[in-house]
Design a protein around this motif. Structure first.
Motif, PDB file in Angstrom:
ATOM      1  N   LEU A  37       3.102   6.489   4.710  1.00  0.00           N
ATOM      2  CA  LEU A  37       3.949   6.127   3.624  1.00  0.00           C
ATOM      3  C   LEU A  37       3.909   4.827   3.007  1.00  0.00           C
ATOM      4  CD1 LEU A  37       6.509   6.857   2.097  1.00  0.00           C
ATOM      5  CD2 LEU A  37       7.906   5.893   4.181  1.00  0.00           C
ATOM      6  N   VAL A  38       3.669   3.792   3.695  1.00  0.00           N
ATOM      7  CA  VAL A  38       3.752   2.162   3.026  1.00  0.00           C
ATOM      8  C   VAL A  38       2.388   2.096   2.391  1.00  0.00           C
ATOM      9  CG1 VAL A  38       5.444   1.499   4.916  1.00  0.00           C
ATOM     10  CG2 VAL A  38       3.064   1.351   5.500  1.00  0.00           C
ATOM     11  N   VAL A  39       1.168   2.624   2.982  1.00  0.00           N
ATOM     12  CA  VAL A  39      -0.083   2.577   2.421  1.00  0.00           C
ATOM     13  C   VAL A  39       0.002   3.345   1.156  1.00  0.00           C
ATOM     14  CG1 VAL A  39      -2.483   3.114   2.714  1.00  0.00           C
ATOM     15  CG2 VAL A  39      -1.275   1.885   4.440  1.00  0.00           C
ATOM     16  N   GLY A  40       0.494   4.502   1.060  1.00  0.00           N
ATOM     17  CA  GLY A  40       0.744   5.079  -0.095  1.00  0.00           C
ATOM     18  C   GLY A  40       1.532   4.224  -1.260  1.00  0.00           C
ATOM     19  N   VAL A  41       2.407   3.730  -0.904  1.00  0.00           N
ATOM     20  CA  VAL A  41       3.168   3.062  -1.823  1.00  0.00           C
ATOM     21  C   VAL A  41       2.521   1.812  -2.061  1.00  0.00           C
ATOM     22  CG1 VAL A  41       5.374   1.695  -2.068  1.00  0.00           C
ATOM     23  CG2 VAL A  41       5.540   3.660  -0.969  1.00  0.00           C
ATOM     24  N   ALA A  42       1.687   1.232  -1.298  1.00  0.00           N
ATOM     25  CA  ALA A  42       0.988  -0.037  -1.424  1.00  0.00           C
ATOM     26  C   ALA A  42      -0.182   0.098  -2.518  1.00  0.00           C
ATOM     27  CB  ALA A  42       0.284  -0.649  -0.179  1.00  0.00           C
ATOM     28  N   GLY A  43      -0.388   1.614  -2.496  1.00  0.00           N
ATOM     29  CA  GLY A  43      -1.674   1.978  -3.403  1.00  0.00           C
ATOM     30  C   GLY A  43      -0.963   1.839  -5.022  1.00  0.00           C
ATOM     31  N   ALA A  44       0.468   2.141  -5.069  1.00  0.00           N
ATOM     32  CA  ALA A  44       0.973   2.257  -6.426  1.00  0.00           C
ATOM     33  C   ALA A  44       1.626   0.818  -6.779  1.00  0.00           C
ATOM     34  CB  ALA A  44       2.133   3.344  -6.420  1.00  0.00           C
ATOM     35  N   THR A  45       1.986   0.084  -5.768  1.00  0.00           N
ATOM     36  CA  THR A  45       2.654  -1.207  -6.317  1.00  0.00           C
ATOM     37  C   THR A  45       2.320  -2.485  -5.331  1.00  0.00           C
ATOM     38  OG1 THR A  45       4.628  -2.382  -6.733  1.00  0.00           O
ATOM     39  CG2 THR A  45       4.853  -0.632  -5.216  1.00  0.00           C
ATOM     40  N   SER A  46       2.360  -3.690  -5.691  1.00  0.00           N
ATOM     41  CA  SER A  46       2.322  -4.783  -4.806  1.00  0.00           C
ATOM     42  C   SER A  46       3.608  -5.407  -4.416  1.00  0.00           C
ATOM     43  CB  SER A  46       1.145  -5.573  -5.229  1.00  0.00           C
ATOM     44  OG  SER A  46       1.442  -6.516  -6.410  1.00  0.00           O
ATOM     45  N   TYR A  60      -3.069   6.701   0.141  1.00  0.00           N
ATOM     46  CA  TYR A  60      -3.577   5.452  -0.600  1.00  0.00           C
ATOM     47  C   TYR A  60      -4.132   5.935  -2.085  1.00  0.00           C
ATOM     48  CZ  TYR A  60      -5.219   0.853  -2.166  1.00  0.00           C
ATOM     49  OH  TYR A  60      -5.406  -0.194  -2.944  1.00  0.00           O
ATOM     50  N   ALA A  61      -5.179   6.841  -2.048  1.00  0.00           N
ATOM     51  CA  ALA A  61      -5.500   7.186  -3.228  1.00  0.00           C
ATOM     52  C   ALA A  61      -4.606   7.862  -4.122  1.00  0.00           C
ATOM     53  CB  ALA A  61      -6.778   8.287  -2.811  1.00  0.00           C
ATOM     54  N   ALA A  62      -3.513   8.607  -3.502  1.00  0.00           N
ATOM     55  CA  ALA A  62      -2.592   9.146  -4.392  1.00  0.00           C
ATOM     56  C   ALA A  62      -1.822   8.030  -5.025  1.00  0.00           C
ATOM     57  CB  ALA A  62      -1.585  10.166  -3.407  1.00  0.00           C
ATOM     58  N   GLY A  63      -1.122   7.168  -4.228  1.00  0.00           N
ATOM     59  CA  GLY A  63      -0.544   5.916  -4.748  1.00  0.00           C
ATOM     60  C   GLY A  63      -1.401   5.426  -5.771  1.00  0.00           C
ATOM     61  N   SER A  64      -2.375   5.173  -5.700  1.00  0.00           N
ATOM     62  CA  SER A  64      -3.279   4.452  -6.797  1.00  0.00           C
ATOM     63  C   SER A  64      -3.315   5.039  -8.044  1.00  0.00           C
ATOM     64  CB  SER A  64      -4.608   4.129  -6.174  1.00  0.00           C
ATOM     65  OG  SER A  64      -4.979   3.422  -4.980  1.00  0.00           O
ATOM     66  N   LEU A  65      -3.421   6.422  -7.865  1.00  0.00           N
ATOM     67  CA  LEU A  65      -3.576   7.199  -9.083  1.00  0.00           C
ATOM     68  C   LEU A  65      -2.154   7.386  -9.855  1.00  0.00           C
ATOM     69  CD1 LEU A  65      -5.405  10.325  -7.914  1.00  0.00           C
ATOM     70  CD2 LEU A  65      -6.211   8.549  -9.474  1.00  0.00           C
ATOM     71  N   LEU A  66      -1.108   7.524  -8.996  1.00  0.00           N
ATOM     72  CA  LEU A  66       0.422   7.386  -9.640  1.00  0.00           C
ATOM     73  C   LEU A  66       0.651   5.695 -10.057  1.00  0.00           C
ATOM     74  CD1 LEU A  66       2.108   9.244  -6.721  1.00  0.00           C
ATOM     75  CD2 LEU A  66       1.967  10.074  -9.127  1.00  0.00           C
ATOM     76  N   GLY A  67       0.009   4.974  -9.724  1.00  0.00           N
ATOM     77  CA  GLY A  67       0.380   3.449 -10.082  1.00  0.00           C
ATOM     78  C   GLY A  67      -0.449   3.232 -11.360  1.00  0.00           C
TER      79      GLY A  67
END
Length: 242
Positions: free
Chosen positions: A44-53, A231-238
């Motif tokens: 969860l937190v790594v996914g969110v980290a991919g979208a925001t810092s 992380y990849a999903a969060g990065s794409l969403l971010g």
């Protein structure tokens, strides 16, 4: 007198207490609960980290995941163990009624069960008679039902154990993602999580008397895959500004 001296008791110091199996089951459940807390919160937190810092967003997401996961684990364990306890109590009540209404048939049944375990008919009849005289219900509970009347499962113990184990496990990735500087958050979290999962994999394997390497590899690879995907999903969403 035997010149060799008194014989040493076989397996001296080895634990044979009736609660050993129960304690090992609790330990395995605690290890698995901590493992679930680590993996799910890390993903969860790594996914969110991919979208925001943003530290607040990471902390909020991590705490939400920790509370939701721990409460879900506790509730699920309470319901599951309550159902098991109800079944055990119903089986004991039925056995008690059968012992009261048809003691001869129950004695014959106990003899047959002991014979199935390898005792000769004569020894089985003698053992069944002695066990019945001592405590018929306990004898049938243990031999026939596989239940120890003195150690029925406790749903509240199971719920609290699951809650605490999941919470302790979830705290590691949560702290690892919010405490380091921005550029170090994901690497520190990944390394910390993989190290912790090596430990829980090893501990779970040892408690289950299984090989440690497969358990460690499953833990580490499964978590690495989960963190990579989220992380990849969060990065794409971010990147998409979602």
């Amino acid at each position: 007198m035997d010149p060799a001296g008194p014989a040493e008791p076989a397996h001296e110091g080895e634990a044979h207490g009736g609660g050993l199996g129960t304690r090992l089951n609790w330990l395995r459940a605690a290890v698995l609960g901590a493992n679930d807390g680590i993996v799910s919160t890390a993903g969860l937190v790594v996914g969110v980290a991919g979208a925001t810092s943003n530290r607040s967003a990471l902390l909020t997401a991590g705490l939400a995941g920790l509370l939701a996961g721990s409460m879900s684990m506790a509730a699920g364990e309470y319901v599951s163990v309550s159902t098991q306890r109800d079944s055990e109590k119903a089986a004991l009540a039925m056995e008690k009624r059968e012992l009261r209404e048809q003691p001869e048939a129950e004695l014959a049944e106990l003899v047959g069960l002991l014979e199935d375990r390898g005792l000769s008919p004569e020894v089985a009849r003698e053992a069944a008679g002695q066990l019945t005289e001592r405590d018929a219900l306990r004898a049938h509970a243990r031999v026939e039902l596989g239940i120890d009347p003195d150690e029925l499962t406790n749903p509240w113990h199971a719920a609290w154990a699951s809650f605490l184990a999941f919470t302790i496990g979830a705290l590691l990735p949560l702290l690892a993602i919010v405490l380091p500087p921005t550029g170090w958050r994901v690497p520190v979290t990944v390394v910390s999580v993989l190290a912790a999962l090596v430990l829980t994999g090893w501990a779970g394997a040892r408690l289950g008397a299984a090989a440690a390497r497969p358990a460690i590899l499953r833990n580490a690879l499964g978590s690495a895959l989960a963190m990579g995907v989220t992380y990849a999903a969060g990065s794409l969403l971010g990147a998409a500004g979602v």
